[in-house]
Design a protein around this motif. Structure first.
Motif, PDB file in Angstrom:
ATOM      1  N   THR A 264       0.833  -1.193   0.000  1.00  0.00           N
ATOM      2  CA  THR A 264       0.000   0.000   0.000  1.00  0.00           C
ATOM      3  C   THR A 264       0.872   1.249   0.000  1.00  0.00           C
ATOM      4  O   THR A 264       1.799   1.370   0.808  1.00  0.00           O
ATOM      5  CB  THR A 264      -0.926   0.014   1.231  1.00  0.00           C
TER       6      THR A 264
ATOM      7  N   GLU B 286      -1.599   7.252  -2.017  1.00  0.00           N
ATOM      8  CA  GLU B 286      -2.964   6.948  -2.448  1.00  0.00           C
ATOM      9  C   GLU B 286      -3.957   8.010  -1.967  1.00  0.00           C
ATOM     10  O   GLU B 286      -4.836   8.442  -2.712  1.00  0.00           O
ATOM     11  CB  GLU B 286      -3.397   5.570  -1.934  1.00  0.00           C
TER      12      GLU B 286
ATOM     13  N   CYS C 114      -5.299   0.909  -7.596  1.00  0.00           N
ATOM     14  CA  CYS C 114      -6.068   1.846  -6.788  1.00  0.00           C
ATOM     15  C   CYS C 114      -7.238   2.522  -7.503  1.00  0.00           C
ATOM     16  O   CYS C 114      -8.183   2.948  -6.839  1.00  0.00           O
ATOM     17  CB  CYS C 114      -5.145   2.940  -6.242  1.00  0.00           C
TER      18      CYS C 114
END
Length: 404
Positions: free
Chosen positions: A4, A8, A38
């Protein structure tokens, strides 16, 4: 396995505010993977590395979006500058936000296209390699400021993680797979960088000299950039060295951090410090093939500083903030502070030491900031190899890179 990315949140924020979002950054930092993992369902994805897509985009930009539709994510958009004008036309037909997401690895060409066609319509993010925050899953802390350290929980180092092994191997996502051969990866990376990025930005006549320039700059990371010295070392003129440095910046390979002066014009006139954004690339270029040679070599301090400063810069980039609030300090008495982080009229001093337990001498020059009129001195930090944070003085704490 996808790691991750902290950027983002900034990506989704920009998409909610702008019709077009541009994600730029050096090759291999994970831009394509970010978009594929994403972006919401419904986005078409196309890379202009694909010859047929690139040919259509260059020949008939209008038909390009008819074929691929939108909302769309277009990768390596700098390969077809003609597409920027069509993107402008597409997004001007709607009030929807986040209709087109673009990526590219050559900031100079990208900014040309943005300024000519997309001014006022595009949100811009710059992406770098993996940060320690991302590797530990400790996301959402925002841009690093020493004042934010008070009261925050300690960030433990993952079990079995060796910091110098990470510094020497580098922060490229592909290299988090231990089966990827380190030296072969960077050899291919440099070759591709010169052949694809550099040749498109400058008229490169001598690849060997440019590679020598890369090595000379890597050997000077975390030091003042002296264009005359580098040019003499490589055997080119100063103008060429300065031009090649702008290429390193435009392609996300290196950063210049400028000195803080109360007089803004002096900030531009004084010599900046050069930092590579990936310590693994530095180690490849200068021939440090193991963590031991990197940590025990004559440049170990500069390499550790490069890594720590890179972590600070990545915290700003991932938060979608500009890097103009990150400086260094050096005055006429040669008092130096590795980083000065500006928060409005407050200046936060930060020193970087590779030692495990630096003492109060590490913050000896912090008091120099008190002489700057109209500014206050805020909380400071010394980034070092300590296992756990500890106080060094009033409002100054020693921290590991994990706390950044």
């Amino acid at each position: 396995m996808y790691i991750t990315r902290e950027i983002e949140r900034a990506l989704f924020s920009r998409m909610s505010q702008r019709k077009v979002v541009l994600v730029t950054g050096a090759r291999q930092v994970g831009k394509t993977t970010l978009l594929r993992e994403c972006l919401p369902d419904g986005y078409s994805y196309v890379t202009l590395d694909d010859y047929s897509a690139r040919s259509l985009a260059a020949r008939d930009p209008m038909s390009f979006f008819t074929v691929y539709g939108y909302p769309a994510a277009v990768d390596e958009v700098q390969l077809v500058p003609e597409l920027f004008r069509q993107v402008k036309y597409v997004v001007d037909q709607t009030e929807e936000r986040g209709m087109v997401v673009l990526t590219g690895s050559q900031t100079y060409q990208l900014m040309q296209g943005v300024s000519e066609s997309l001014a006022g319509r595009v949100g811009i993010l710059e992406m770098s390699g993996l940060s320690l925050r991302e590797l530990s899953g400790n996301l959402g802390k925002g841009a690093f400021v020493p004042s934010s350290l008070a009261g925050t929980p300690r960030v433990p180092r993952p079990e079995g993680f060796d910091l110098w092994s990470h510094i020497q191997r580098g922060n490229m996502p592909a290299l988090q797979d231990p089966t990827v051969e380190w030296d072969a990866f960077y050899a291919d990376y440099v070759r591709t960088y010169i052949e694809r990025d550099v040749r498109q930005l400058v008229n490169l006549r001598d690849e060997l000299k440019f590679r020598d320039f890369l090595v000379a700059c890597a050997a000077r990371t975390a030091q003042l950039f002296n264009a005359t010295d580098v040019a003499s070392t490589v055997g080119v003129d100063v103008k060429t060295a300065q031009s090649w440095l702008s290429v390193l910046e435009a392609s996300g390979i290196a950063r210049l951090v400028r000195p803080f002066w109360s007089n803004p014009s002096k900030r531009l006139a004084k010599t900046p410090k050069l930092f590579f954004m990936d310590t693994g690339l530095v180690c490849h270029l200068v021939g440090w093939t193991s963590p031991q040679t990197a940590s025990r070599g004559a440049m170990a301090g500069h390499l550790f500083e490069t890594f720590a400063v890179g972590e600070v810069l990545r915290s700003y980039m991932n938060a979608g903030k500009e890097l103009r609030d990150v400086w260094f300090y050096r005055d006429s008495r040669k008092r130096e502070i590795d980083l000065v982080i500006q928060e409005g009229r407050v200046l936060h001093p930060v020193e970087v030491k590779a030692a495990t337990a630096p003492g109060a001498e590490a913050m000896a020059n912090f008091s120099a900031l008190k002489a700057l009129n109209d500014y206050e001195v805020g909380a400071g930090a010394v980034i070092c190899s300590t296992d756990r944070p500890y106080p060094l003085g009033e409002d100054v704490v020693a921290i590991s890179p994990w706390e950044i």
